[in-house]
Design a protein around this motif. Structure first.
Motif, PDB file in Angstrom:
ATOM      1  N   UNK A 195       0.672  -1.193   0.014  1.00 61.54           N
ATOM      2  CA  UNK A 195       0.079   0.022  -0.009  1.00 61.54           C
ATOM      3  C   UNK A 195       0.930   1.361   0.019  1.00 61.54           C
ATOM      4  N   UNK A 196       2.055   1.359   0.785  1.00 60.03           N
ATOM      5  CA  UNK A 196       2.829   2.371   0.997  1.00 60.03           C
ATOM      6  C   UNK A 196       3.639   2.637  -0.288  1.00 60.03           C
ATOM      7  N   UNK A 197       3.869   1.587  -1.093  1.00 59.40           N
ATOM      8  CA  UNK A 197       4.678   1.864  -2.281  1.00 59.40           C
ATOM      9  C   UNK A 197       3.750   2.071  -3.432  1.00 59.40           C
ATOM     10  N   UNK A 198       2.526   1.608  -3.613  1.00 59.57           N
ATOM     11  CA  UNK A 198       1.630   1.906  -4.562  1.00 59.57           C
ATOM     12  C   UNK A 198       0.285   2.388  -3.832  1.00 59.57           C
ATOM     13  N   UNK A 199       0.296   3.493  -3.570  1.00 59.64           N
ATOM     14  CA  UNK A 199      -0.951   3.909  -2.617  1.00 59.64           C
ATOM     15  C   UNK A 199      -2.482   3.531  -3.612  1.00 59.64           C
ATOM     16  N   UNK A 200      -3.445   3.309  -2.966  1.00 60.72           N
ATOM     17  CA  UNK A 200      -4.767   3.310  -3.839  1.00 60.72           C
ATOM     18  C   UNK A 200      -5.078   4.323  -4.344  1.00 60.72           C
ATOM     19  N   UNK A 201      -5.672   4.357  -5.619  1.00 58.33           N
ATOM     20  CA  UNK A 201      -6.090   5.674  -6.320  1.00 58.33           C
ATOM     21  C   UNK A 201      -7.618   5.835  -6.561  1.00 58.33           C
ATOM     22  N   UNK A 202      -8.241   4.811  -6.576  1.00 58.64           N
ATOM     23  CA  UNK A 202      -9.825   4.786  -6.832  1.00 58.64           C
ATOM     24  C   UNK A 202     -10.349   3.667  -6.213  1.00 58.64           C
ATOM     25  N   UNK A 203     -11.500   3.559  -5.637  1.00 61.57           N
ATOM     26  CA  UNK A 203     -12.342   2.532  -5.359  1.00 61.57           C
ATOM     27  C   UNK A 203     -12.472   1.490  -6.140  1.00 61.57           C
ATOM     28  N   UNK A 204     -12.427   1.903  -7.367  1.00 68.59           N
ATOM     29  CA  UNK A 204     -12.953   0.836  -8.665  1.00 68.59           C
ATOM     30  C   UNK A 204     -11.947  -0.271  -8.708  1.00 68.59           C
ATOM     31  N   UNK A 205     -10.721   0.083  -8.057  1.00 67.48           N
ATOM     32  CA  UNK A 205      -9.587  -0.749  -8.508  1.00 67.48           C
ATOM     33  C   UNK A 205      -9.826  -2.108  -7.574  1.00 67.48           C
TER      34      UNK A 205
END
Length: 239
Positions: A195-205
């Motif tokens: 999560x820290x390396x690639x933070x979530x961007x949108x709920x749709x993912x």
């Protein structure tokens, strides 16, 4: 539904358990639970947790009780959620990344898998192929872990369409030989790094998962026809 009385642990007990487990926030501050609630402007709650390690916890409240339990069992992941909320910044309008973080915090399901085809089928909502045709492989090479505290609360009175949002973690085959506690420890650390390396961007993912469809959750799911109800096991939406 759970109707029997519960001996609720007080915040002092929860804090003691957190100290015994070495639970800290992303600043290295010990997590401690205090009575009450923190209404207020955007990020008031997250800022309190981030700056002091204090987690406001309402007494005799299932939602806050399960939030505390997730802190105790998934401390690295919870600390990552908190840090990413702060990183996203204060705004009068909640951003899509913060929506995604909140979705996982409330309704997240960690999906550990060692065969990529299984995750692909879940992401495509190919329920019959995944949970009927590939059921033995799912049982051998896939595990599901509820991290959303709102999901735990809903599970007190489960219903057919109860749905979580899935975050994947690829694991080696030997992961499945570990006991449940060691699996959770490894996943907690791995998911936090992810999560820290690639933070979530949108709920749709994060694809949806009807939780009663997970093998072993209910006897009804042993019958292939269980997955034919498209009101629950909906096909993937075409955008």
């Amino acid at each position: 539904m759970l109707t029997t009385p519960v001996n609720w642990p007080d915040t002092a007990t929860l804090t003691r358990l957190a100290a015994e487990r070495g639970v800290v926030n992303s600043n290295g501050l010990p997590i401690h639970f205090v009575s009450g609630h923190t209404p207020g402007p955007a990020l008031a709650y997250e800022t309190t947790v981030h700056n002091s390690g204090t987690v406001p916890t309402r007494s005799h409240n299932w939602h806050d009780f399960f939030n505390a339990l997730v802190w105790l069992n998934w401390p690295h992941t919870k600390a990552a959620f908190n840090a990413l909320h702060i990183r996203a910044g204060v705004s009068s309008v909640r951003s899509r990344p913060r929506d995604a973080l909140t979705l996982l915090d409330e309704s997240g399901v960690v999906v550990a898998y060692s065969e990529s085809v299984l995750w692909e089928k879940l992401a495509r909502a190919d329920w019959n192929d995944l949970f009927v045709r590939q059921r033995p492989t799912v049982c051998a090479a896939m595990r599901f872990y509820l991290i959303g505290h709102a999901l735990h609360e809903k599970a007190l009175a489960p219903y057919p369409s109860m749905t979580g949002k899935c975050v994947p973690v690829l694991v080696p085959d030997e992961f499945f030989a570990l006991d449940a506690a060691r699996q959770r420890l490894q996943l907690d650390a791995s998911l936090a790094r992810q999560l820290l390396a690639t933070p979530p961007q949108t709920p749709a993912q994060f694809p949806p998962l009807p939780l009663l469809g997970i093998p072993g959750v209910t006897l009804a799911s042993e019958h292939p026809g269980f997955y034919a109800d498209t009101r629950v096991f909906r096909p993937q939406r075409v955008i």
